[in-house]
Design a protein around this motif. Structure first.
Motif, short mmCIF file in Angstrom:
data_model
loop_
_atom_site.label_atom_id
_atom_site.label_comp_id
_atom_site.label_asym_id
_atom_site.label_seq_id
_atom_site.Cartn_x
_atom_site.Cartn_y
_atom_site.Cartn_z
N GLY A 1 0.78 -1.23 0.00
CA GLY A 1 0.00 0.00 0.00
C GLY A 1 0.81 1.28 0.00
N GLY A 2 0.91 1.92 -1.13
CA GLY A 2 1.62 3.19 -1.24
C GLY A 2 1.25 3.87 -2.54
N ILE A 3 1.34 5.19 -2.56
CA ILE A 3 0.97 5.94 -3.75
C ILE A 3 1.86 5.61 -4.94
N ALA A 4 3.08 5.15 -4.67
CA ALA A 4 4.00 4.81 -5.75
C ALA A 4 3.53 3.61 -6.56
N SER A 5 2.45 2.96 -6.13
CA SER A 5 1.94 1.82 -6.88
C SER A 5 1.56 2.20 -8.31
N GLN B 1 13.63 6.31 9.99
CA GLN B 1 13.46 5.74 11.33
C GLN B 1 14.48 4.63 11.57
N SER B 2 15.04 4.59 12.76
CA SER B 2 16.07 3.59 13.05
C SER B 2 15.55 2.17 12.90
N THR B 3 14.28 1.94 13.23
CA THR B 3 13.72 0.59 13.10
C THR B 3 13.63 0.19 11.63
N VAL B 4 13.22 1.12 10.77
CA VAL B 4 13.12 0.82 9.33
C VAL B 4 14.52 0.56 8.76
N GLN B 5 15.47 1.41 9.13
CA GLN B 5 16.83 1.22 8.63
C GLN B 5 17.45 -0.07 9.13
N ARG B 6 17.14 -0.44 10.36
CA ARG B 6 17.64 -1.71 10.88
C ARG B 6 17.08 -2.88 10.07
N ASN B 7 15.78 -2.84 9.79
CA ASN B 7 15.18 -3.89 8.97
C ASN B 7 15.78 -3.92 7.56
N TRP B 8 16.00 -2.73 6.99
CA TRP B 8 16.55 -2.63 5.64
C TRP B 8 17.97 -3.22 5.59
N GLN B 9 18.79 -2.88 6.57
CA GLN B 9 20.14 -3.41 6.60
C GLN B 9 20.13 -4.92 6.83
N GLN B 10 19.19 -5.39 7.63
CA GLN B 10 19.10 -6.82 7.91
C GLN B 10 18.71 -7.61 6.67
N PRO C 1 5.44 -0.89 -4.67
CA PRO C 1 6.33 -0.35 -3.66
C PRO C 1 6.43 -1.26 -2.44
N LEU C 2 7.58 -1.29 -1.84
CA LEU C 2 7.78 -1.99 -0.57
C LEU C 2 7.56 -0.99 0.55
N THR C 3 6.55 -1.21 1.37
CA THR C 3 6.27 -0.31 2.49
C THR C 3 7.06 -0.73 3.72
N ALA C 4 7.09 0.14 4.72
CA ALA C 4 7.75 -0.18 5.99
C ALA C 4 7.12 -1.40 6.62
N ASN C 5 5.80 -1.54 6.50
CA ASN C 5 5.09 -2.66 7.08
C ASN C 5 5.50 -3.98 6.43
N THR C 6 5.49 -4.01 5.10
CA THR C 6 5.86 -5.25 4.40
C THR C 6 7.34 -5.55 4.59
N LEU C 7 8.18 -4.54 4.63
CA LEU C 7 9.61 -4.75 4.90
C LEU C 7 9.80 -5.44 6.24
N ALA C 8 9.09 -4.98 7.28
CA ALA C 8 9.23 -5.58 8.61
C ALA C 8 8.80 -7.05 8.58
N ALA D 1 11.78 -2.75 -4.02
CA ALA D 1 11.84 -1.33 -4.37
C ALA D 1 11.02 -0.54 -3.36
N PRO D 2 11.65 -0.07 -2.28
CA PRO D 2 10.92 0.64 -1.23
C PRO D 2 10.42 2.00 -1.69
N ALA D 3 9.37 2.48 -1.02
CA ALA D 3 8.86 3.84 -1.22
C ALA D 3 8.13 4.25 0.05
N MET D 4 8.51 5.39 0.58
CA MET D 4 7.82 5.90 1.78
C MET D 4 8.27 7.32 2.06
#
Length: 409
Positions: free
Chosen positions: A13-17, A131-140, A89-96, A121-124
């Motif tokens: 779910g994101g406008i970039a869809s 956010q540190s939590t999003v970046q932590r998930n992204w790096q992981q 788009p990859l949202t923060a929710n789906t990334l987590a 392909a993230p978009a947000m």
């Protein structure tokens, strides 16, 4: 590279869809077999009917997941079917959810039920992305070899914020999908540092007139894309090239030049750190002996133009080449392309050369396609029939790697 390929696209779910519409349409028109999964959030932004129409197949939602009208569980069927999986788009929710292996909808269940490469392909919003939590998930998730990433770019966002968070553009996504279909996700150039030159140099004799050639830089850009997609670190030294062509290379170090002298200096400067050096640029052989600082009136144009030589970049790179390095040249030719390429290969002591015809339809300067004969110093030849420049780039990397393995490098 796309005909009959099985491509699964997940949309969260994101406008970039809306950008994914172009991706799906382009793939379907190219003959790919495309299936689309939308999360519940995605359906709030764009209709499943839109993607069903563009893909020529039903688009799946969570409602499809729970309907017992399939012979096998839908997520198993789709997961086994896919050759490559795009989530955009990859949202923060789906990334987590992907990071921790959670599966509470059709999209995330299908990811766990599949084994193919996954392109993210993230978009947000910028604040969300940082956010540190999003970046932590992204790096992981980047540590998982199955996932391939297209980091978000910077610009004005749908929330009117200017910053990082824009989803990669369709041309960049499409090129990466083609690479994954060709390589099946292997990163066989991981750790390699590759230096590439591209474009046609310009030798001015006044501020508006120059000696040049029709090179657009597309072949060198395709080489850079293929190398990045295979895990390499890339530096691209380019003559004047359209900005939109370079826009597909956000993770490449770009070094702009104009003249042969400038390209010569840049290539010599960056070559010591490179493992592979690929000289794909169309470099001028001569320059005007005199450069006028102001535009000459038409009546003052000379009847003849005295010329002077420019540096031989490939020859100088060859003299400085270290034992572990590989130097690959290009020879754009008309007529019988093989003899001049063989002569250049030997005279400049190259490890390999790409002989490509510029007098054939859909080949050479300005074309999206190319054809070539690869030759190496051991006398091995491979003829490459007409194909996309990205496809040719992948085949060149495999040709050079095979030669390197043979030599134990």
């Amino acid at each position: 590279m796309l005909h009959s390929k099985r491509i699964l696209i997940g949309i969260s779910g994101g406008i970039a869809s809306y950008k994914v519409c172009e991706v799906v349409s382009t793939l379907a028109k190219a003959g790919a077999d495309v299936r689309v999964i939308l999360t519940e959030g995605a359906t709030q932004f764009i209709s499943p009917l839109t993607f069903a129409t563009l893909s020529r197949h039903p688009a799946y939602t969570d409602r499809s997941f729970w309907q017992p009208d399939h012979h096998r569980p839908l997520h198993i069927e789709l997961g086994e079917w896919a050759e490559v999986f795009l989530i955009a788009p990859l949202t923060a929710n789906t990334l987590a959810k992907l990071t921790y292996g959670l599966a509470d909808n059709l999209l995330t269940n299908t990811v766990l039920a599949s084994a193919c490469p996954v392109l993210l392909a993230p978009a947000m919003n910028t604040e969300m992305w940082q956010q540190s939590t999003v970046q932590r998930n992204w790096q992981q998730i980047k540590t998982d070899s199955r996932y391939h990433i297209l980091s978000p770019g910077a610009g004005i966002l749908a929330c009117d914020r200017v910053g990082t968070g824009r989803m990669a553009e369709p041309p960049e996504i499409l090129a990466y999908l083609q690479s994954l279909l060709y390589t099946n996700g292997k990163r066989d150039l991981q750790g390699k540092r590759i230096l590439i030159s591209t474009g046609g140099t310009r030798e001015h004799f006044d501020p508006v007139r120059f000696i040049g050639n029709p090179s657009t830089g597309k072949m060198g850009i395709a080489l850079a894309q293929a190398a990045i997609h295979r895990g390499a670190t890339v530096t691209l030294v380019h003559a004047p090239v359209q900005a939109e062509l370079l826009a597909v290379l956000p993770s490449v170090q770009l070094i702009p030049t104009i003249t042969a002298d400038e390209m010569h200096q840049a290539m010599l400067s960056y070559s010591p750190e490179a493992d592979w050096i690929i000289m794909a640029a169309a470099v001028a052989d001569v320059r005007p002996a005199k450069v006028h600082p102001e535009k000459l009136p038409k009546r003052s144009l000379p009847d003849s133009l005295p010329l002077a030589p420019v540096p031989d970049i490939v020859a100088d790179l060859s003299q400085r080449k270290q034992p572990h390095q590989r130097l690959i040249g290009f020879a754009a030719q008309t007529g019988d392309i093989l003899p001049p390429a063989q002569e250049k290969l030997q005279r400049k002591r190259l490890d390999a050369i790409v002989a490509n015809p510029i007098d054939q339809p859909n080949s050479g300067f300005g074309s999206d396609q190319n054809q070539a004969i690869f030759l190496n110093a051991q006398g091995h030849q491979v003829r490459i029939p007409p194909c996309s420049k990205l496809h040719l780039a992948h085949q060149l990397f495999e040709f050079v790697q095979a030669e390197s393995i043979h030599r134990g490098a």
